[in-house]
Design a protein around this motif. Structure first.
Motif, PDB file in Angstrom:
ATOM      1  N   HIS A  72      -3.980   9.126-123.371  1.00 56.60           N
ATOM      2  CA  HIS A  72      -5.143   9.565-124.154  1.00 56.60           C
ATOM      3  C   HIS A  72      -4.913   9.259-125.627  1.00 56.60           C
ATOM      4  O   HIS A  72      -3.772   9.040-126.051  1.00 56.60           O
TER       5      HIS A  72
ATOM      6  N   GLU B  27       0.630  14.045-128.656  1.00 56.65           N
ATOM      7  CA  GLU B  27       0.866  15.304-127.937  1.00 56.65           C
ATOM      8  C   GLU B  27       2.293  15.768-128.208  1.00 56.65           C
ATOM      9  O   GLU B  27       3.245  15.059-127.903  1.00 56.65           O
TER      10      GLU B  27
ATOM     11  N   ASP C 102      -0.786  10.288-117.343  1.00 53.59           N
ATOM     12  CA  ASP C 102      -1.740  10.705-118.354  1.00 53.59           C
ATOM     13  C   ASP C 102      -1.668   9.731-119.523  1.00 53.59           C
ATOM     14  O   ASP C 102      -0.580   9.230-119.859  1.00 53.59           O
TER      15      ASP C 102
ATOM     16  N   HIS D 176       2.207   8.722-119.895  1.00 54.20           N
ATOM     17  CA  HIS D 176       3.336   9.592-119.573  1.00 54.20           C
ATOM     18  C   HIS D 176       3.149  10.271-118.218  1.00 54.20           C
ATOM     19  O   HIS D 176       2.022  10.564-117.804  1.00 54.20           O
TER      20      HIS D 176
HETATM   21 NI    NI Z   1      -0.972  14.082-121.966  1.00 54.65          NI
END
Ligand code: NI
Length: 129
Positions: free
Chosen positions: A52, A56, A50, A90
Motif C-alpha cells: 500500500h 507502516e 500486503d 510484506h
Molecule cells: Ni501493511
C-alpha cells in the motif's frame, strides 16, 4: 489522556489474521494524522501479502515476527519495531507452534516531497499526455 485496552478491542478477520483498526473503534475522526491497528497472527500462520502507499511503523507487542519483504525475511522480537516503506510488499509470518504474534502498527499517507532549498513541493514530470 486516553488508554486503549487491546483485550477489549473488536478484532475482524482479514484472511487468517485478526485485525482491530483503531479508527473504527475509538472515534478519532480527523484528530490523528495516521491510522493505527492491532493485529494478531495465529501460530504457524502467515498474513496475506500486503502492499500500500502508506509507510507502516510496527512494534511487536507479543510473540516473535518474521517479516518478509522482497530482500528477505527478518526476525523481529517482542519490543522491537520495523518500518515498511511506501509500496514495500510484506508478509508477516508467525513461525511458532503455540504463541500468537501481536503487532501494533501505525500508518499514514506520505507527505509530498519538498525541495529543501526552495521549500516548495517537488512536482515530478508526468510521462506522456
Ligand atoms: Ni501493511
Amino acid at each position: 489522556m486516553r488508554t486503549f485496552d487491546s483485550g477489549k478491542s473488536i478484532f475482524a478477520e482479514v484472511g487468517p489474521v485478526q485485525v482491530a483498526r483503531w479508527e473504527q473503534q475509538y472515534q478519532f475522526g480527523t484528530t490523528l494524522p495516521f491510522g493505527a491497528m492491532w493485529y494478531t497472527v495465529p501460530p504457524g500462520v502467515s498474513s496475506v501479502r500486503d502492499c500500500h502507499p502508506e509507510p507502516e511503523l510496527s512494534i511487536v507487542v507479543a510473540g516473535t515476527g518474521f517479516v518478509e519483504v522482497d530482500s528477505g525475511i527478518t526476525e523481529v522480537g517482542v519490543g522491537s519495531a520495523f518500518l515498511l516503506d511506501s509500496e514495500e510488499a510484506h508478509v508477516i509470518h508467525n513461525r511458532t507452534e503455540d504463541s500468537p504474534l501481536t503487532i501494533f502498527s501505525a500508518y499514514w499517507m506520505p507527505l509530498p516531497a519538498v525541495d529543501l532549498a526552495t521549500e516548495q513541493a517537488v512536482v515530478t514530470e508526468s510521462a506522456g499526455v
